[in-house]
Design a protein around this motif. Sequence first.
Motif, mmCIF file in Angstrom:
data_model
loop_
_atom_site.group_PDB
_atom_site.id
_atom_site.type_symbol
_atom_site.label_atom_id
_atom_site.label_comp_id
_atom_site.label_asym_id
_atom_site.label_seq_id
_atom_site.Cartn_x
_atom_site.Cartn_y
_atom_site.Cartn_z
ATOM 1 N N ASN A 252 1.463 -15.920 -7.872
ATOM 2 C CA ASN A 252 2.262 -15.965 -6.665
ATOM 3 C C ASN A 252 3.235 -14.843 -6.727
ATOM 4 O OD1 ASN A 252 1.096 -18.386 -5.267
ATOM 5 N ND2 ASN A 252 2.280 -19.751 -6.727
ATOM 6 N N ASP A 253 2.829 -13.844 -7.056
ATOM 7 C CA ASP A 253 3.755 -12.440 -7.602
ATOM 8 C C ASP A 253 3.407 -11.620 -6.309
ATOM 9 O OD1 ASP A 253 5.198 -10.336 -8.338
ATOM 10 O OD2 ASP A 253 4.994 -11.121 -10.292
ATOM 11 N N PRO A 254 4.279 -11.140 -5.661
ATOM 12 C CA PRO A 254 4.137 -9.939 -4.440
ATOM 13 C C PRO A 254 3.635 -8.721 -5.094
ATOM 14 C CG PRO A 254 6.493 -10.229 -4.690
ATOM 15 C CD PRO A 254 5.633 -11.539 -5.455
ATOM 16 N N LYS A 255 3.696 -8.365 -6.544
ATOM 17 C CA LYS A 255 3.377 -7.470 -6.967
ATOM 18 C C LYS A 255 1.721 -7.027 -6.948
ATOM 19 C CE LYS A 255 2.903 -8.543 -12.091
ATOM 20 N NZ LYS A 255 3.775 -8.277 -13.184
ATOM 21 N N PHE A 256 0.835 -8.054 -6.740
ATOM 22 C CA PHE A 256 -0.611 -8.138 -6.903
ATOM 23 C C PHE A 256 -1.203 -8.291 -5.392
ATOM 24 C CE2 PHE A 256 0.120 -10.578 -10.737
ATOM 25 C CZ PHE A 256 -0.396 -9.313 -11.690
ATOM 26 N N ARG A 257 -0.040 -8.153 -4.306
ATOM 27 C CA ARG A 257 -0.764 -7.875 -2.967
ATOM 28 C C ARG A 257 -1.384 -6.738 -2.814
ATOM 29 N NH1 ARG A 257 1.438 -5.290 1.701
ATOM 30 N NH2 ARG A 257 3.215 -4.428 0.379
ATOM 31 N N PRO A 258 -2.830 -7.047 -2.264
ATOM 32 C CA PRO A 258 -3.706 -5.815 -2.277
ATOM 33 C C PRO A 258 -3.052 -4.647 -1.173
ATOM 34 C CG PRO A 258 -4.799 -7.917 -2.257
ATOM 35 C CD PRO A 258 -3.390 -8.285 -2.075
ATOM 36 N N ALA A 259 -3.306 -3.728 -1.261
ATOM 37 C CA ALA A 259 -3.259 -2.612 -0.383
ATOM 38 C C ALA A 259 -3.588 -2.863 0.852
ATOM 39 C CB ALA A 259 -3.109 -1.143 -1.024
ATOM 40 N N PRO A 260 -2.928 -2.628 2.176
ATOM 41 C CA PRO A 260 -3.694 -2.780 3.379
ATOM 42 C C PRO A 260 -4.932 -1.970 3.356
ATOM 43 C CG PRO A 260 -1.381 -2.937 3.855
ATOM 44 C CD PRO A 260 -1.532 -2.589 2.313
ATOM 45 N N LEU A 261 -4.904 -0.699 3.070
ATOM 46 C CA LEU A 261 -5.879 0.269 3.003
ATOM 47 C C LEU A 261 -6.983 -0.094 2.268
ATOM 48 C CD1 LEU A 261 -7.059 3.072 3.638
ATOM 49 C CD2 LEU A 261 -5.863 4.052 1.553
ATOM 50 N N LEU A 262 -6.837 -0.728 1.067
ATOM 51 C CA LEU A 262 -8.115 -1.120 0.449
ATOM 52 C C LEU A 262 -8.810 -2.286 0.947
ATOM 53 C CD1 LEU A 262 -9.433 -1.508 -2.335
ATOM 54 C CD2 LEU A 262 -7.668 -3.334 -3.192
ATOM 55 N N ARG A 263 -8.174 -3.232 1.644
ATOM 56 C CA ARG A 263 -8.819 -4.268 2.642
ATOM 57 C C ARG A 263 -9.466 -3.616 3.624
ATOM 58 N NH1 ARG A 263 -7.824 -9.341 1.902
ATOM 59 N NH2 ARG A 263 -5.937 -9.329 0.810
ATOM 60 N N LYS A 264 -9.033 -2.634 4.376
ATOM 61 C CA LYS A 264 -9.419 -1.864 5.453
ATOM 62 C C LYS A 264 -10.689 -1.324 4.983
ATOM 63 C CE LYS A 264 -8.653 1.756 9.001
ATOM 64 N NZ LYS A 264 -7.580 2.698 9.636
ATOM 65 N N MET A 265 -10.847 -0.662 3.764
ATOM 66 C CA MET A 265 -11.960 0.055 3.319
ATOM 67 C C MET A 265 -13.148 -1.002 3.144
ATOM 68 S SD MET A 265 -10.345 3.068 0.931
ATOM 69 C CE MET A 265 -11.887 3.738 0.402
ATOM 70 N N VAL A 266 -12.862 -2.058 2.320
ATOM 71 C CA VAL A 266 -13.847 -3.076 2.068
ATOM 72 C C VAL A 266 -14.359 -3.637 3.489
ATOM 73 C CG1 VAL A 266 -14.348 -5.388 1.210
ATOM 74 C CG2 VAL A 266 -12.823 -3.818 0.007
#
Length: 303
Positions: A252-266
């Motif tokens: 529950n730590d925001p430092k692990f929030r995936p970059a939006p670009l990473l999700r877009k590429m997947v």
Amino acid sequence: MINTLGVVGAGVMGRGVAQAAAQKGMRVVLIDIAEEILTAADSEIRQALRFAGMMDKSRESEPAEEVCQRIEFATDLKALAKVDFLVENVSEKVAVKQSLYPQLDSICKSDCVFAVNTSAISITRAGSWTKRPDKVLGMHFMNPVPMKPLVEVIQAHHTSDATIETAKQFLTQLGKEAIVVNDMPGFVSNRILMLTVNEAVFVVQDQVSTARDVDRIFKGCFGHKMGPLATADLIGLDTILFSLDVLYESYNDPKFRPAPLLRKMVDAGLYGRKSGEGFFKYPNLHQAAANKAIQADNVAGKK
């Protein structure tokens, strides 16, 4: 002494574990749900063995055919009833693993150790899906498996010392060294690596630098053999995203929030090497082979 190894999942990691064990004289049962995936795995293991033989001229290599004869390919989990040790390599999705372990528990011998090959999923949680939590541990292999000398071994809350010793013995048979760590999501390697990769993606997303120059800085300034974004392509951007999602949920730590670009590429199917394109392009990878690799890595999700 481990005589017969079970490997569940014939994706990149599963093939690597099966090859490494067969090269050391073990019998291997390699499981996946589709014959075409196992056929592709057989072909790719043979190709890897031939390539390894060409590269290593310092010793006599056992013919690829003889090594492959020690690998049994099967789609039925019941083939695992005879194995002494099991390495599970299915999708990094909790629901997939959770549905698998009760089946393995009912089929495998009572003294068979289960090694969870995962990037971030809790080993203690995986043990709770079985009736043998003392015989469940994490075994985080690195890619490519036959070439990496170290393996991160994770001791969960219920993992016995005897199980750890069995795991060390197995890895010694493979010619590898175990580094034992405690069970927290991400362990050591991926708790640190995923943050590095994710921040590198943010740097590209924010147009601070190009993917090429990010990796050049890590290689040229820090002496890394491979930059973080090429490493992400090798692992698979889908696997990176799965791992970050697990870490984000676990801490529950925001430092692990995936970059939006990473999700877009997947979402766009840009998984890295196995799809032919990620942060870099891999033109020598045929699309048919790429599709088989993707299917193999994610096949358990179809159960």
